[in-house]
Scaffold this motif. Structure first.
Motif, PDB file in Angstrom:
ATOM      1  N   ILE A  26       0.834  -1.202   0.000  1.00  0.00           N
ATOM      2  CA  ILE A  26       0.000   0.000   0.000  1.00  0.00           C
ATOM      3  C   ILE A  26       0.870   1.254   0.000  1.00  0.00           C
ATOM      4  CG2 ILE A  26      -1.784   1.255   1.263  1.00  0.00           C
ATOM      5  CD1 ILE A  26      -2.681  -1.423   2.416  1.00  0.00           C
ATOM      6  N   VAL A  27       1.885   1.246   0.854  1.00  0.00           N
ATOM      7  CA  VAL A  27       2.790   2.396   0.923  1.00  0.00           C
ATOM      8  C   VAL A  27       3.531   2.564  -0.397  1.00  0.00           C
ATOM      9  CG1 VAL A  27       4.817   3.350   2.088  1.00  0.00           C
ATOM     10  CG2 VAL A  27       3.033   2.196   3.416  1.00  0.00           C
ATOM     11  N   THR A  28       3.934   1.456  -1.000  1.00  0.00           N
ATOM     12  CA  THR A  28       4.664   1.512  -2.273  1.00  0.00           C
ATOM     13  C   THR A  28       3.824   2.158  -3.364  1.00  0.00           C
ATOM     14  OG1 THR A  28       5.910  -0.476  -1.684  1.00  0.00           O
ATOM     15  CG2 THR A  28       5.851   0.146  -4.011  1.00  0.00           C
ATOM     16  N   ILE A  29       2.541   1.770  -3.445  1.00  0.00           N
ATOM     17  CA  ILE A  29       1.656   2.346  -4.462  1.00  0.00           C
ATOM     18  C   ILE A  29       1.441   3.838  -4.205  1.00  0.00           C
ATOM     19  CG2 ILE A  29      -0.698   2.305  -5.369  1.00  0.00           C
ATOM     20  CD1 ILE A  29      -0.717  -0.695  -4.909  1.00  0.00           C
ATOM     21  N   ALA A  30       1.235   4.195  -2.924  1.00  0.00           N
ATOM     22  CA  ALA A  30       1.015   5.606  -2.597  1.00  0.00           C
ATOM     23  C   ALA A  30       2.244   6.451  -2.925  1.00  0.00           C
ATOM     24  CB  ALA A  30       0.645   5.743  -1.120  1.00  0.00           C
ATOM     25  N   HIS A 233       4.114   4.334 -14.502  1.00  0.00           N
ATOM     26  CA  HIS A 233       3.756   3.751 -13.209  1.00  0.00           C
ATOM     27  C   HIS A 233       3.175   4.784 -12.255  1.00  0.00           C
ATOM     28  CE1 HIS A 233       5.601   0.011 -14.371  1.00  0.00           C
ATOM     29  NE2 HIS A 233       6.723   0.637 -14.689  1.00  0.00           N
ATOM     30  N   ALA A 234       3.571   6.033 -12.386  1.00  0.00           N
ATOM     31  CA  ALA A 234       3.039   7.065 -11.495  1.00  0.00           C
ATOM     32  C   ALA A 234       1.543   7.261 -11.722  1.00  0.00           C
ATOM     33  CB  ALA A 234       3.791   8.374 -11.697  1.00  0.00           C
ATOM     34  N   LEU A 235       1.134   7.386 -12.986  1.00  0.00           N
ATOM     35  CA  LEU A 235      -0.280   7.558 -13.288  1.00  0.00           C
ATOM     36  C   LEU A 235      -1.080   6.306 -12.949  1.00  0.00           C
ATOM     37  CD1 LEU A 235      -0.268   9.539 -16.669  1.00  0.00           C
ATOM     38  CD2 LEU A 235      -0.755  10.389 -14.365  1.00  0.00           C
ATOM     39  N   LEU A 236      -0.502   5.133 -13.207  1.00  0.00           N
ATOM     40  CA  LEU A 236      -1.187   3.884 -12.867  1.00  0.00           C
ATOM     41  C   LEU A 236      -1.416   3.780 -11.363  1.00  0.00           C
ATOM     42  CD1 LEU A 236       0.485   1.198 -15.178  1.00  0.00           C
ATOM     43  CD2 LEU A 236      -1.878   1.990 -15.232  1.00  0.00           C
ATOM     44  N   SER A 237      -0.398   4.123 -10.585  1.00  0.00           N
ATOM     45  CA  SER A 237      -0.546   4.070  -9.132  1.00  0.00           C
ATOM     46  C   SER A 237      -1.566   5.087  -8.650  1.00  0.00           C
ATOM     47  CB  SER A 237       0.808   4.314  -8.467  1.00  0.00           C
ATOM     48  OG  SER A 237       1.740   3.315  -8.826  1.00  0.00           O
ATOM     49  N   ALA A 238      -1.562   6.281  -9.238  1.00  0.00           N
ATOM     50  CA  ALA A 238      -2.547   7.301  -8.865  1.00  0.00           C
ATOM     51  C   ALA A 238      -3.967   6.811  -9.162  1.00  0.00           C
ATOM     52  CB  ALA A 238      -2.262   8.605  -9.600  1.00  0.00           C
ATOM     53  N   GLY A 240      -4.894   3.679  -9.306  1.00  0.00           N
ATOM     54  CA  GLY A 240      -5.198   2.624  -8.337  1.00  0.00           C
ATOM     55  C   GLY A 240      -5.629   3.181  -6.994  1.00  0.00           C
ATOM     56  N   VAL A 241      -4.987   4.254  -6.551  1.00  0.00           N
ATOM     57  CA  VAL A 241      -5.367   4.891  -5.290  1.00  0.00           C
ATOM     58  C   VAL A 241      -6.778   5.473  -5.382  1.00  0.00           C
ATOM     59  CG1 VAL A 241      -4.850   6.799  -3.720  1.00  0.00           C
ATOM     60  CG2 VAL A 241      -2.998   5.370  -4.606  1.00  0.00           C
ATOM     61  N   ILE A 242      -7.092   6.074  -6.517  1.00  0.00           N
ATOM     62  CA  ILE A 242      -8.427   6.649  -6.709  1.00  0.00           C
ATOM     63  C   ILE A 242      -9.494   5.568  -6.608  1.00  0.00           C
ATOM     64  CG2 ILE A 242      -9.952   7.717  -8.421  1.00  0.00           C
ATOM     65  CD1 ILE A 242      -7.504   9.288  -9.416  1.00  0.00           C
ATOM     66  N   ILE A 243      -9.250   4.427  -7.236  1.00  0.00           N
ATOM     67  CA  ILE A 243     -10.238   3.348  -7.248  1.00  0.00           C
ATOM     68  C   ILE A 243     -10.374   2.716  -5.865  1.00  0.00           C
ATOM     69  CG2 ILE A 243     -10.823   1.123  -8.256  1.00  0.00           C
ATOM     70  CD1 ILE A 243     -11.114   3.557 -10.114  1.00  0.00           C
ATOM     71  N   ALA A 244      -9.274   2.599  -5.137  1.00  0.00           N
ATOM     72  CA  ALA A 244      -9.300   1.931  -3.832  1.00  0.00           C
ATOM     73  C   ALA A 244      -9.784   2.838  -2.709  1.00  0.00           C
ATOM     74  CB  ALA A 244      -7.911   1.398  -3.496  1.00  0.00           C
ATOM     75  N   ALA A 245      -9.749   4.143  -2.914  1.00  0.00           N
ATOM     76  CA  ALA A 245     -10.073   5.087  -1.833  1.00  0.00           C
ATOM     77  C   ALA A 245     -11.464   4.872  -1.232  1.00  0.00           C
ATOM     78  CB  ALA A 245      -9.926   6.519  -2.337  1.00  0.00           C
ATOM     79  N   PRO A 246     -12.531   4.674  -2.017  1.00  0.00           N
ATOM     80  CA  PRO A 246     -13.852   4.485  -1.398  1.00  0.00           C
ATOM     81  C   PRO A 246     -13.918   3.284  -0.463  1.00  0.00           C
ATOM     82  CG  PRO A 246     -14.088   5.016  -3.720  1.00  0.00           C
ATOM     83  CD  PRO A 246     -12.637   4.767  -3.485  1.00  0.00           C
ATOM     84  N   ILE A 247     -13.237   2.191  -0.810  1.00  0.00           N
ATOM     85  CA  ILE A 247     -13.243   1.015   0.064  1.00  0.00           C
ATOM     86  C   ILE A 247     -12.543   1.328   1.373  1.00  0.00           C
ATOM     87  CG2 ILE A 247     -12.455  -1.369   0.287  1.00  0.00           C
ATOM     88  CD1 ILE A 247     -12.746  -1.701  -2.667  1.00  0.00           C
TER      89      ILE A 247
END
Length: 269
Positions: A26-30, A233-238, A240-247
């Protein structure tokens, strides 16, 4: 049973290692989401990656669709699960065992095995490319698990609660709302969180049931975005964070009930 200082220290060390193992991705993606994207040389934090990923991926409509589907699935499935769990957990009637195992078939049959014939059935009814085609199969899957969970919860409650309510003149529905649901709120919240997570992460059913992409949900939007920006990878990770944030937000709000429900379930076992 007394626990020695060495055992306590070993427990904390082991749990800390497992926590780090879980948190590291999680930290790596952020962190990756805040790094410079391709073509940018500024080494600072790039919060604008989230805005750009949002705009390029057009996640607004996908997230809206996911929220609507999740709200419909969770509200309907949770209502049916509480009612069915209450019936199976507190009432004795002919065929109850058979009907309960019929509910459990929803846990045993994978969606991949039925999604194609189900698509043709829903197309015949004119429901494809609608919210109902995306939500109804997930409601059926969620009700199967929710009924199993809530049945165990209601069966663990003292039978004299129902008897006392009956003596006071309360009917079955009133006894459920006034007597049974309040102590079961942690379990209900746990089921709600799990249903929301499963619905939010569902990929196959929205893909098949909405061929035109009208009801494209967040995981589908992320998949398409990944295909377009594989190397960044920066945009992909961003994204991913957007999609996971509601959960994450939903879990943070309900974590107290979720943990209590899980602990109660473990204690009953």
């Amino acid at each position: 049973m007394r626990v020695s200082a060495l055992e306590k220290t070993a427990n904390y060390v082991i749990l800390s290692l497992f926590a780090l193992y879980a948190i590291f991705p999680i930290v790596t993606i952020a962190v990756t989401a805040l790094r410079p994207k391709i073509g940018v040389t500024d080494p600072g934090l790039h919060i604008e990656n989230f805005a750009e990923a949002w705009e390029l991926g057009k996640f607004g409509s996908a997230l809206t669709n996911s929220v609507l589907v999740a709200l419909l699935v969770v509200s309907v499935a949770l209502t049916f699960s509480v009612l069915a769990g209450y019936a199976f957990g507190t009432m004795r009637f002919r065929g109850s065992t058979f009907l309960f195992y019929l509910f459990l078939l929803g846990l045993m049959v994978p969606a991949e095995a039925i999604v194609i014939p189900l698509f043709f059935d829903l197309r015949t009814l004119g429901l494809t490319d609608t919210i109902w085609a995306v939500a109804l199969p997930q409601i059926a899957q969620s009700v199967a698990f929710g009924t199993f969970w809530m049945r165990s919860q209601f069966r663990a409650m003292p039978p004299n609660l129902i008897e006392a309510a009956s003596i006071d003149g309360a009917g079955g529905l009133r006894a459920l709302v006034r007597i049974m649901i309040p102590p079961a709120l942690p379990s209900i919240a746990t089921v709600a969180v799990l249903m929301f997570m499963w619905t939010w992460n569902e990929f196959l059913i929205p893909l098949v049931m909405s061929p035109s992409g009208v009801w494209r949900t967040a995981p589908l939007g992320l998949s398409i975005f990944k295909g377009q920006y594989t190397a960044d990878h920066a945009l992909l990770s961003a994204a991913g964070v957007i999609i996971a944030a509601p959960i994450v937000v939903a879990f943070l709000f309900l974590q107290r009930y979720f943990i209590n429900g899980m602990l109660e379930g473990a204690a009953k076992e």
